[in-house]
Design a protein around this motif. Structure first.
Motif, PDB file in Angstrom:
ATOM      1  N   UNK A   1       0.817  -1.211   0.000  1.00  0.00           N
ATOM      2  CA  UNK A   1       0.000   0.000   0.000  1.00  0.00           C
ATOM      3  C   UNK A   1       0.847   1.256   0.000  1.00  0.00           C
ATOM      4  N   UNK A   2       1.250   1.695  -1.189  1.00  0.00           N
ATOM      5  CA  UNK A   2       2.092   2.878  -1.334  1.00  0.00           C
ATOM      6  C   UNK A   2       1.273   4.157  -1.150  1.00  0.00           C
ATOM      7  N   UNK A   3       0.095   4.175  -1.795  1.00  0.00           N
ATOM      8  CA  UNK A   3      -0.762   5.359  -1.879  1.00  0.00           C
ATOM      9  C   UNK A   3       0.055   6.505  -2.455  1.00  0.00           C
ATOM     10  N   UNK A   4       0.375   7.555  -1.664  1.00  0.00           N
ATOM     11  CA  UNK A   4       1.151   8.666  -2.211  1.00  0.00           C
ATOM     12  C   UNK A   4       2.609   8.657  -1.737  1.00  0.00           C
ATOM     13  N   UNK A   5       3.040   7.531  -1.187  1.00  0.00           N
ATOM     14  CA  UNK A   5       4.447   7.293  -0.817  1.00  0.00           C
ATOM     15  C   UNK A   5       4.905   8.038   0.434  1.00  0.00           C
ATOM     16  N   UNK A   6       3.981   8.503   1.264  1.00  0.00           N
ATOM     17  CA  UNK A   6       4.356   9.185   2.516  1.00  0.00           C
ATOM     18  C   UNK A   6       5.183   8.255   3.399  1.00  0.00           C
ATOM     19  N   UNK A   7       4.670   7.050   3.688  1.00  0.00           N
ATOM     20  CA  UNK A   7       5.411   6.122   4.560  1.00  0.00           C
ATOM     21  C   UNK A   7       6.599   5.505   3.820  1.00  0.00           C
ATOM     22  N   UNK A   8       6.490   5.392   2.512  1.00  0.00           N
ATOM     23  CA  UNK A   8       7.589   4.887   1.683  1.00  0.00           C
ATOM     24  C   UNK A   8       8.822   5.771   1.865  1.00  0.00           C
ATOM     25  N   UNK A   9       8.605   7.088   1.758  1.00  0.00           N
ATOM     26  CA  UNK A   9       9.682   8.073   1.910  1.00  0.00           C
ATOM     27  C   UNK A   9      10.169   8.083   3.353  1.00  0.00           C
ATOM     28  N   UNK A  10       9.227   8.004   4.281  1.00  0.00           N
ATOM     29  CA  UNK A  10       9.574   8.026   5.708  1.00  0.00           C
ATOM     30  C   UNK A  10      10.489   6.849   6.065  1.00  0.00           C
ATOM     31  N   UNK A  11      10.136   5.668   5.580  1.00  0.00           N
ATOM     32  CA  UNK A  11      10.934   4.459   5.858  1.00  0.00           C
ATOM     33  C   UNK A  11      12.283   4.549   5.140  1.00  0.00           C
ATOM     34  N   UNK A  12      12.230   4.825   3.836  1.00  0.00           N
ATOM     35  CA  UNK A  12      13.456   4.809   3.025  1.00  0.00           C
ATOM     36  C   UNK A  12      14.494   5.805   3.528  1.00  0.00           C
ATOM     37  N   UNK A  13      14.040   6.910   4.093  1.00  0.00           N
ATOM     38  CA  UNK A  13      14.986   7.932   4.581  1.00  0.00           C
ATOM     39  C   UNK A  13      15.779   7.435   5.790  1.00  0.00           C
ATOM     40  N   UNK A  14      15.355   6.317   6.381  1.00  0.00           N
ATOM     41  CA  UNK A  14      16.023   5.783   7.581  1.00  0.00           C
ATOM     42  C   UNK A  14      16.812   4.505   7.289  1.00  0.00           C
ATOM     43  N   UNK A  15      16.813   4.057   6.035  1.00  0.00           N
ATOM     44  CA  UNK A  15      17.448   2.768   5.720  1.00  0.00           C
ATOM     45  C   UNK A  15      18.960   2.897   5.562  1.00  0.00           C
ATOM     46  N   UNK A  16      19.704   1.800   5.879  1.00  0.00           N
ATOM     47  CA  UNK A  16      21.150   1.804   5.636  1.00  0.00           C
ATOM     48  C   UNK A  16      21.431   1.833   4.135  1.00  0.00           C
TER      49      UNK A  16
END
Ligand code: OZS
Ligand code: MG
Length: 214
Positions: free
Chosen positions: A66-81
């Motif tokens: 569930x990407x929708x508009x990628x809010x959580x996608x960006x939130x998660x990815x910004x914290x990944x190694x």
């Protein structure tokens, strides 16, 4: 002609966020949803819980349903190694098109693979198509009646390993009763409820964090 809410959300990102700055994209979407129009992003309050789980797990492989508009996608990815991989599934082509532009604005295109289609079709193909063994973290935020069948499908497809973390949004509102009942009573999971509120409101909601025990 009339614009859609995702289009208006994207316009707010392009107007108010700095290119290549994921946190400013998250902030711009939260501001848009608080001041202009509610939208079904995990939001800033539950988003902090999401951030703490991502930071704790420090995952090399993440699946978001569930990407929708990628809010959580960006939130998660910004914290990944650095070499971590986030695969996000989106069924609706219009939402996917908006999400791709939000991801590009955040400058996270090389960390995120957005896949268009249905979970039932794509989950069985994950290993072969994306060279994935198992997922360290799964964020469930798609249709609420799909959480349970897709969790069972991930088990069957061997996509979960001992220690894999499932984090589910909206277990109270709108609610995922069959998923909660299963995951809280299954001997194969250890679950924890993080009480919060439905995004941008005072209504109770929360995230359910479950560890797959193998
Ligand atoms: O309905 C809600 N979310 C549904 C979210 C649905 C989104 O997930 C996509 N999807 C469907 N299947 C897949 C996959 F992955 F299978 F391919 C991806 C849909 O196209 C849509 O963009 C919701 C509703 C409220 N609310 O307050 O009503 C609050 C929330 O936080 C919510 O998440
Ligand atoms: Mg949600």
């Amino acid at each position: 002609t009339q614009t859609t809410r995702p289009q208006r959300l994207l316009a707010a990102v392009q107007k108010n966020a700095t290119r290549g700055d994921p946190r400013s994209v998250v902030k711009a979407i939260d501001q848009f949803c608080r001041q202009k129009e509610w939208a079904m992003n995990v939001g800033d309050e539950k988003g902090c819980i999401l951030d703490s789980v991502v930071t704790e797990v420090n995952p090399a492989t993440v699946l978001e349903l569930g990407t929708y508009c990628a809010y959580s996608t960006v939130r998660i990815a910004s914290l990944l190694p650095p070499h971590a991989k986030l695969i996000t599934l989106e069924f609706n082509p219009h939402n996917a098109a908006i999400a791709r532009q939000v991801i590009a604005w955040a400058g996270l295109g090389d960390k995120i693979q957005l896949v268009e289609g249905a979970s039932g079709d794509w989950i069985p193909k994950m290993k072969e198509k994306f060279a994935i063994e198992t997922f360290d973290l799964v964020f469930l935020d798609h249709w609420k009646d799909r959480y349970l069948p897709d969790t069972k499908l991930m088990e069957e497809c061997g996509l979960l390993r001992k220690g894999s973390i499932l984090l589910a949004d909206n277990v109270i509102c709108p609610g995922t009763p069959d998923y909660l009942e299963y995951i809280r009573n299954s001997p194969r999971y250890k679950s924890q409820y993080f009480r919060s509120h439905l995004e941008y409101t005072k209504v109770e909601d929360g995230l359910e964090k479950s560890v797959f025990l193998g």
